[in-house]
Motif scaffolding. Structure first.
Motif, PDB file in Angstrom:
ATOM      1  N   THR A  31       0.637  -1.394   8.136  1.00 46.77           N
ATOM      2  CA  THR A  31      -0.033  -0.532   7.168  1.00 46.77           C
ATOM      3  C   THR A  31      -1.379  -1.154   6.805  1.00 46.77           C
ATOM      4  O   THR A  31      -1.681  -2.290   7.178  1.00 46.77           O
ATOM      5  N   GLN A  32      -2.176  -0.432   6.046  1.00 41.72           N
ATOM      6  CA  GLN A  32      -3.471  -0.963   5.620  1.00 41.72           C
ATOM      7  C   GLN A  32      -3.284  -2.217   4.754  1.00 41.72           C
ATOM      8  O   GLN A  32      -4.041  -3.188   4.882  1.00 41.72           O
TER       9      GLN A  32
ATOM     10  N   GLN B 229      -2.241  -5.106   7.051  1.00 42.15           N
ATOM     11  CA  GLN B 229      -3.372  -5.518   7.875  1.00 42.15           C
ATOM     12  C   GLN B 229      -4.309  -6.419   7.072  1.00 42.15           C
ATOM     13  O   GLN B 229      -4.797  -7.442   7.563  1.00 42.15           O
TER      14      GLN B 229
END
Length: 263
Positions: free
Chosen positions: A211-212, A215
């Motif tokens: 996911t963001q 990351q």
């Protein structure tokens, strides 16, 4: 490079496919640290352009699997394979409480493998409504609040894992678990002291696209997947007392489980 069924159906750009093949050879040990990768030889092997080979090598440099070797007379620098940083961890060994005065068993296991491991606490908070999968795992009714403790695990100061640990409030309310500080010996040690010794766990492991949030917190190289482990810890009378939602960097982690035949 001969055409195969896999290549026909693989829709990734060619440089990503070349990087994937080389990465697998490095991580599996087929190509050893210190080996030299010649761009010219790779270009011939994969029947592709020098630009494509360089793009593939750039990916592996970002993952710190290789480094450029400028000490060459060729038109392009050769590349030297580094010792890969993927560490084998044994999750089952981190279940038991720590010995008196000792840190969390995950840290001890990592140190045995020559890794400088650490845990950095991100937040401790009450979650008004447990996520559905957490509530089910802990045997809680929908809408029941839980305690969340989040932390980042590091290998040699590099982010390697993101842990979100959930606990039933009725067990940990008013204890050091609710305070924004690390627990000496880990949460399993404190649970044992509270009368809920961890006796059994069930791990569900899967590969995910990060996911963001993952990351960013794990500072992942481009296009690296993560390993997601959802662990439910059980105490006496098979009561669930903790649920871990852990995401580990795919290029740094290898999980090892050991089984024996029950007689």
């Amino acid at each position: 490079m001969s055409t195969t069924y896999e290549q026909i159906t693989d829709r990734r750009p060619l440089h990503e496919r070349v990087a994937a093949d080389l990465r697998d050879e490095i991580l599996s040990g087929a190509v050893l640290p210190g080996a030299v990768l010649s761009p010219a030889e790779l270009q011939q092997r994969f029947a592709t352009s020098s630009a494509t080979v360089e793009q593939a090598l750039d990916i592996l440099r970002e993952e710190r699997l290789i480094t450029s070797c400028t000490d060459t007379a060729g038109p392009a620098p050769d590349t030297v394979v580094l010792e890969h940083r993927q560490r084998t961890m044994r999750p089952a060994r981190s279940l038991a409480p720590a010995d008196p005065g000792q840190p969390f068993r995950w840290v001890i296991e990592a140190r045995k493998r020559g890794v400088r491991a650490n845990c950095a606490l991100l937040e401790v908070k009450h979650v008004p409504e447990a996520p559905t999968h957490v509530a089910q795992a802990l045997g809680l009714s929908a809408g029941t609040p839980v305690l969340l403790r989040s932390q980042v695990l590091t290998f040699d100061d590099e982010p390697a894992g993101l842990v979100k640990a959930y606990f039933p409030l009725e067990i940990v309310r008013g204890t050091a678990m609710t305070e924004p500080r690390r627990i000496r010996g880990g949460t399993s040690t404190l649970l044992a002291q509270l009368g809920y010794p961890p006796l059994r766990c069930v791990d569900s492991v899967s590969a995910r696209i990060p996911t963001q949030e993952q990351q960013a917190l794990l500072k992942l190289p481009h296009n690296v997947p993560v390993l997601r482990t959802f662990r439910v810890v059980y105490s006496d009378h098979d009561r669930p007392v903790e649920a871990h939602d852990t995401v580990e960097s795919g290029h740094l982690y290898e999980l090892q489980y050991e089984f024996s035949h029950a007689r």
